[in-house]
Design an enzyme around this catalytic site. Structure first.
Site, PDB file in Angstrom:
ATOM      1  N   GLU B 283       0.837  -1.207   0.000  1.00 23.62           N
ATOM      2  CA  GLU B 283       0.000   0.000   0.000  1.00 23.62           C
ATOM      3  C   GLU B 283       0.874   1.259   0.000  1.00 23.62           C
ATOM      4  O   GLU B 283       0.607   2.218  -0.720  1.00 23.62           O
ATOM      5  CB  GLU B 283      -0.916  -0.012   1.237  1.00 23.62           C
ATOM      6  CG  GLU B 283      -1.881   1.169   1.280  1.00 23.62           C
ATOM      7  CD  GLU B 283      -2.663   1.260   2.595  1.00 23.62           C
ATOM      8  OE1 GLU B 283      -2.474   0.385   3.460  1.00 23.62           O
ATOM      9  OE2 GLU B 283      -3.449   2.210   2.722  1.00 23.62           O
ATOM     10  N   GLU B 362     -11.493  -3.430  19.409  1.00 23.39           N
ATOM     11  CA  GLU B 362     -11.259  -3.587  17.968  1.00 23.39           C
ATOM     12  C   GLU B 362     -11.958  -4.847  17.440  1.00 23.39           C
ATOM     13  O   GLU B 362     -12.580  -4.839  16.378  1.00 23.39           O
ATOM     14  CB  GLU B 362      -9.752  -3.684  17.692  1.00 23.39           C
ATOM     15  CG  GLU B 362      -9.398  -3.735  16.215  1.00 23.39           C
ATOM     16  CD  GLU B 362      -7.917  -4.024  15.968  1.00 23.39           C
ATOM     17  OE1 GLU B 362      -7.338  -4.859  16.710  1.00 23.39           O
ATOM     18  OE2 GLU B 362      -7.349  -3.430  15.045  1.00 23.39           O
TER      19      GLU B 362
END
Lengths: 120, 574, 596
Positions: B283, B362
């Site tokens: 990325e 999370e």
């Protein structure tokens, strides 16, 4: 105000505003008993106040008193200069107020022809 | 350093001029008891346990805040001092539940310890005690104000260390409390669930939410295949929680213990850390080449992600879309692993052992069910695992080391350093450099990004391209760098941000340690694991290679996109 | 310009406003206009005269006639008789409580006669919203003088020589404090005026701010010049809206004519003053808590050192003094330190303003020279104890202070003498108690106050005062235990030694001093389950004596049917049923029921 002198001048200017509450110079006392009022004491009082204002006198206080028994001589006005005897004037009208103030209050000369009494 | 002469308990000492009396007494070999004082937080002198006599002073003084001066004469031990300290602690106990034996902090409670040390033998007050409801509303932390001694450490940790300012004092007199704004639950205020408050709380007033019960239940259910992953930072702290010296590396013992506890497979989060590097590295290269949003910021730390979503919603494009290693692992357990092992993913229970309280939050984010199931079912912290080990009667010290299971237990040194601040950056650089240049790195130790400095910066020449990186830990430092980005003053390409001091090794789920160098010892343990690894670059991990060739395809490919990447959104709490 | 022959001063201090002075003012205005006297008689709204018990107060000059408890309906009389005819309205004059003689003149009233009004000199005599009236009475002369004639060090020296000590309670030498701040390194310094007056029953500072705000501002400016500060803050509690309003007007007026602002009187000295409104926490009177509050933080004290003189407001050297302290400064400069130091005692110079409250005839404000005896204050100025009751004790220094019993009434009132006997000057609240006050209950009252006002930061104050209060409460409820007195003493000793700030360190004082002088009352509560003063409701027993005629009124009135007896024979109270409400006592026409 820019300087310390400005502050001093301002103080002198405003001093009279509160003086009444602390010291007395010359006192003018108007007889405001029923007899006095009937004889026109209120008008005399107004004339006195107007004359003081006109002359910008600062060291004068004006107050009232009641009947002192000389009703036929009303309106009675007393003038007491500091350290001097109390002078009582009789048959005062708005017309002779100016004389009393000019002669006695300002210049210290008693208006003999109007006196009805004197007290030490 | 300028020194002053002083007399402590009759002995003459030279101490630095900027010392407090408390620091000076340490030089003199005196251990003045303290409670509200924390070596890493600004002293406030609230609790009054550390009082001493200073000659000439009208009353006793709190040594933690009183500066030394030339010629000062201090007495730390007199009948008056001992009586005063005892009274202070007795007063605290009088307003404390005293349910020590069933308290989560039993044997690890500073109030308990100090009561013993100052010699409280009776509590003479039987009046009113505070009575507040439990704040149990969030996935990470439990607040019990009845155990709060109003020392204010959590306030200081949250504001000074994290710059989040969740807590403050409220009310007056006996009713004084430490609360989030308007006494709301932590889920209603801008809490990142980093857990630093719990790690500084001297009592059981703020504790990690205990999720061991459902894990015990799953382990006891023969129909369930219970898989566990262990985060890099757990292996250097679990030993400490079980009585070993800080920084002890206990990977093998931990694996053995987990197997004894009944987990079907014991895997390593380091595996998915390597995977994260593959995705995040790709990325980053993509953003660099194709003009994507820079600087790119890591997204492994869920405390940090919460912080960004709460305070910097305008900058969320900067966060890498790569999921954290825990969540990548979870997504693969119920897809890739289930397929390989020929298991019905519905019967697979995925547990993770984390150094982190925010990981609990999370795991339950709505988008974290890429596998079609909840990717991670239960998150336990290091201290919860230690508790399970104790509860199971496993003698950790005598346990023989065992190895992680294949294939998701195979990892590199790059994966393990995720546990320390700078580790994600270093691991990424090891891979990105070689991917850009196509050549093997001469030196793979990027020491500029290691260590406990709050903000670390480095400029690297990678195949002719200048790459500027920054590494920050604690949310206070994160705030500083985010403000720079917002102001357009940060010219970095890549930033690593970790919510906790020192990175995951200093996480809110780790055992509480008060010594100043405990983080460094854990970091040393992490790099020891790295150097002992045979493979130290993520892209060389054979299991990862195999995963891409046989199943996943390419980094940033379609399957990756579905399973390993996520998105962020502004959080609204009300 | 008209000649003003008479000034009518109407007190518009908070006390008189609440007893109706605004209505009196409006009525006077209307009546004077109606009588055509409005051009020659000036109405002046002044600050507090201190004689609040007798308010609303009206003074008529030039005679100086002092009218008390003037109501709207008295206005016609004053205007028509006094202002029009010069006849004093006798019925509105102050009556001396013992001789019952009427006293027409302000200065002859015993309440004022024993006083030495220096700080309060202008209060009640000038219009606090007119800077000219302050200037006319030598206002801002001190500022002019220091700016034109004195070096900053000389100003500090003068204040030191005067022997002025902090009037907020601590009694720290003011000149010394100024010197510390002056010598502290730093370019930016602050002057802070502590107007967070919070002791129960104390209202000295409020009266000064309401009645003579410029005096305080001038004192601050002189201090600013002396220590090298160009900015001042007045931290005043929001519960003092009138004081805030007058301060705002005063600051504006001083700015307008150049007595505050840049280059004051061409001297190069700059000084501005801001107002910060407090939100009503007692602890914000503690200087470090006050500073935190100005900075926008929760008002909690912090440990000292560093002292504000070194690191104060926003970390800058800051000098903090109380309202009354600053108000003393101008006269020290204009009249000189020698003149000032001649007033008072060896260690305590000048005057102190006290707020008289409680069981005393003349509640109000009294300014007296230091060293005067408590007896003079209570009996000569305060007019003694009302309703023929006997004096028991006086609490001095508010919740931080202590009580003085009868045998200490001749003690000179100064900083050091009071400390010696376990009390303190405090900010100047005097609460007088008579024989019906229970001293355990009194200690409980003050502990309730300190506990609810504790900021909660340090353990001894937050938890310790709570436990002391619980023990005191159970003693007053007849649940006292053997050992409670000793436990209270142990706690008091340790709280004093360990608390963080002055509030906590002095919180046990009311308990210690009542224990010192009235220990027998504690013992009576604990051992005999009796309240000697008859004040503790749960310990009061009611009994019917043989004066009972058997009228049955009490029996009918008793809400719990605790009284039995047949008509025309002595009734009886069942103590197990009695809830000690006291209704029977009020119903008995024969005074046959006694409490005790």
């Amino acid at each position: 105000m820019k300087t310390i002198e400005d502050l001093k001048r301002l103080r002198e200017k405003v001093e009279a505003q509160t003086k009444l509450r602390y010291e007395t110079g010359t006192r003018i006392i108007v007889g405001m008993g029923t007899c006095g009022i009937a004889a026109g004491a209120r008008d005399v009082m107004s004339a006195i106040l107007a004359e003081i204002a006109r002359r910008k006198l600062e060291d004068v206080t004006v107050s009232q008193t009641g009947c002192i028994g000389m009703c036929e001589k009303e309106v009675l006005v007393d003038v007491v200069r500091q350290g001097e005897p109390r002078i009582t004037y009789g048959k005062v009208t708005p017309l002779n107020v100016a004389t009393i103030i000019a002669e006695h209050v300002v210049n210290g000369r008693i208006v003999e022809e109007m006196i009805v009494g004197k007290m030490d | 350093m300028e020194m002053v002469n002083m007399i402590i308990d009759g002995g003459k000492f030279k101490v630095p001029k900027n010392f407090t009396i408390l620091e000076a007494t340490r030089i003199a070999g005196v251990k003045v008891p303290t409670l509200c004082n924390h070596p890493e937080l600004r002293p406030e002198g609230n609790c009054r346990v550390c009082v001493v006599e200073v000659k000439g002073a009208r009353s006793l003084v709190a040594s933690c805040v009183y500066p030394v001066s030339e010629g000062m004469v201090v007495n730390t031990n007199s009948p008056a001092i001992r009586e005063a300290r005892r009274m202070v602690v007795e007063l605290l106990l009088a307003n404390h539940p005293q349910d020590c034996l069933s308290c989560q902090r039993n044997l690890h409670c500073e109030l308990q310890t100090i009561a013993a040390e100052v010699g409280v033998r009776q509590v003479r007050f039987d009046g009113e005690k505070k009575n507040y409801p439990l704040d149990n509303s969030n996935p990470s932390l439990v607040r019990d104000q009845n155990k709060c001694i109003v020392c204010g450490r959590c306030i200081r940790a949250c504001s000074e260390r994290q710059g989040v300012h969740v807590y403050s004092f409220a009310n007056r007199g006996f009713n004084t409390t430490v609360v989030p704004a308007f006494n709301q639950g932590l889920d209603k205020v801008s809490c990142t669930y980093c857990g630093q408050c719990a790690s500084v709380c001297p009592t059981g007033a703020i504790v990690i939410k205990d999720d061991t019960a459902p894990v015990w239940q799953a382990l006891a259910n023969p129909a369930k295949h219970v898989v566990v992953q262990t985060a890099p930072a757990v292996r250097v702290a679990l030993g400490e929680a079980l009585g070993m010296p800080p920084g002890s590396v206990v990977t093998g013992k931990m694996v053995a213990a987990l197997k004894r506890l009944g987990f079907s497979k014991v895997f390593d989060t380091n595996f998915s850390a390597d995977l994260t590097i593959m995705e995040e590295g790709a990325e980053f290269l993509d953003r660099l080449k194709n003009g994507g949003t820079l600087p790119m910021i890591t997204s492994c730390s869920p405390g940090w992600v919460n912080f960004a979503e709460l305070f910097y919603p305008d900058l969320l494009d900067h966060l890498s879309t790569a999921k954290s290693p825990q969540q990548m692992f979870g997504a693969l357990v119920k897809t890739y692993y289930a397929e390989q092992a020929k298991l019905d993913p519905a019967n697979v229970i995925s547990v993770s052992i984390m150094p982190c309280t925010a990981k609990k939050a999370e795991a339950i984010r709505t988008e974290m069910c890429a596998s079609g199931y909840r990717d991670v079912d239960y998150v336990l912290t290091t201290t919860e695992l230690a508790k399970m080990i104790q509860e199971a009667g496993i003698d950790f010290h005598f346990l023989a080391e065992e190895n992680y299971d294949d294939p998701m237990g195979i990892a590199t040194g790059a994966g393990v350093i995720f546990g320390a601040s700078g580790g994600v950056m270093e691991a990424a650089l090891r891979t990105v450099s070689e991917l850009i240049t196509g050549e093997e790195l001469e030196c793979i130790d990027f020491k500029d990004v290691r260590g406990l400095k709050g903000v670390k910066e480095a400029t690297l020449d990678i195949g002719g391209t200048e790459v500027r990186v920054a590494v920050v830990h604690t949310l206070l430092n994160a705030r500083k760098i985010m403000d720079k980005i917002r102001a357009g003053e940060a010219n970095y390409h890549f930033i690593e941000i970790m919510a906790c001091p020192g990175g995951c090794i200093g996480g809110g789920g780790q055992p509480i340690s008060m010594t100043n160098d405990f983080r460094q010892k854990r970091i040393d343990g992490i790099y020891e694991c790295d150097t002992k690894s045979t493979i130290r670059k993520s892209h060389l991990n054979p299991a990862i290679k195999e995963l891409y060739t046989s199943w996943l395809g390419e980094p940033l490919g379609e399957k990756s996109h579905k399973l390993l990447h996520t998105h962020y959104h502004q959080q609204y709490r009300d | 310009m008209e000649h003003i022959r008479s000034h009518v001063l109407i007190c518009s201090g908070t006390g008189c406003v609440s007893s109706g002075s605004k209505k009196v003012h409006a009525a006077l205005q209307e009546k004077l206009a109606q009588k055509g006297l409005d051009k020659e008689v000036k109405l002046v709204e002044t600050g507090c005269h201190g004689f609040c018990e007798m308010g609303p107060l009206v003074i008529v000059y030039p005679e100086g006639v002092f009218y008390v408890r003037v109501q709207e309906e008295d206005v016609t009389d004053i205007v028509e008789n006094h202002l029009y005819k010069g006849r004093i309205v006798e019925r509105l004059l102050y009556k001396e409580p013992i001789s019952l003689e009427k006293v027409p003149n302000y200065s002859d009233i015993p309440f004022y006669k024993k006083q030495m009004r220096m700080v309060l000199a202008n209060c009640g005599h000038i219009d606090p919203e007119a800077i000219e009236e302050y200037i006319a009475l030598d206002g801002y002369q001190a500022l002019g003088q220091v700016l034109s004639e004195m070096k900053p060090e000389e100003v500090i020296e003068e204040v030191k020589k005067a022997g002025l000590r902090g009037r907020g309670g601590g009694g720290f030498p003011t000149g010394l404090k100024w010197g510390f701040t002056r010598s502290a390194p730093g370019d930016k310094k602050y002057v802070v005026c502590n107007a967070d007056e919070g002791d129960p029953g104390a209202f000295m500072d409020r009266s000064v701010l309401e009645g003579d705000p410029h005096r305080v501002i001038e004192g601050m400016a002189v201090c600013g010049y002396a220590i090298g500060a160009d900015e001042g803050y007045i931290y005043v509690r929001a519960e003092y809206p009138l004081a805030i309003k007058r301060l705002k007007i005063a600051i504006k007026q001083a700015m307008e004519i150049g007595l505050l602002g840049e280059n004051i009187l061409g001297s190069g000295f700059n000084f501005k003053v801001k107002i910060k409104e407090g939100a009503g926490a007692f602890v914000c009177g503690e200087e470090t808590a006050l500073l935190a509050s100005i900075e926008g933080k929760r008002g909690m004290p912090r440990p000292r050192p560093p002292f504000p003189a070194v690191s104060g407001l926003w970390g800058k050297p800051t000098n903090i003094n109380n309202v009354e302290t600053f108000a003393n400064v101008p006269q020290i400069i204009t009249k000189g330190s020698e003149w000032y130091a001649a007033i008072g005692t060896e260690g305590s110079k000048g005057t102190k303003v006290f707020a008289l409250t409680g069981r005393i005839n003349h509640t109000g404000l009294a300014e007296v020279p230091m060293g005067i005896t408590m007896r003079e204050i209570i009996y000569e100025i305060g007019g003694g104890i009302p309703n023929g009751k006997k004096f028991k004790a006086v609490q001095i220094g508010g919740p931080s202070g202590g009580c003085l019993p009868e045998q200490l009434l001749d003690l000179p009132v100064d900083y050091d003498s009071l400390i010696k006997v376990g009390a303190m000057m405090g900010s100047g609240g005097l609460v007088v108690m008579d024989e019906t006050t229970c001293m355990v209950d009194l200690a409980k009252f003050f502990l309730t106050f300190t506990q609810s006002e504790s900021c909660g930061k340090c353990t001894p104050c937050r938890e310790g005062t709570k436990r002391m209060l619980e023990i005191l409460t159970r003693i007053t409820e007849g649940q006292g235990r053997v050992g409670d007195i000793e436990l209270l003493e142990t706690m008091a000793r340790n709280i004093k030694a360990t608390a963080l700030c002055g509030l906590g360190q002095t919180a046990p004082n009311p308990v210690l001093s009542t224990l010192k002088y009235f220990r027998h009352e504690y013992e009576a509560h604990i051992n005999d389950k009796k309240c000697p003063a008859g004040a503790c409701a749960k310990l009061a027993g009611y009994n019917i004596t043989d004066l009972c005629k058997g009228c049955s009124l009490c029996k009918k009135a008793c809400p719990v049917d605790a009284i039995t007896g047949v008509v025309k024979s002595q009734h009886e109270i069942d103590q197990t049923k009695c809830i000690k409400c006291g209704t029977c006592l009020t119903k008995c026409p024969f005074k046959a029921i006694i409490k005790g």
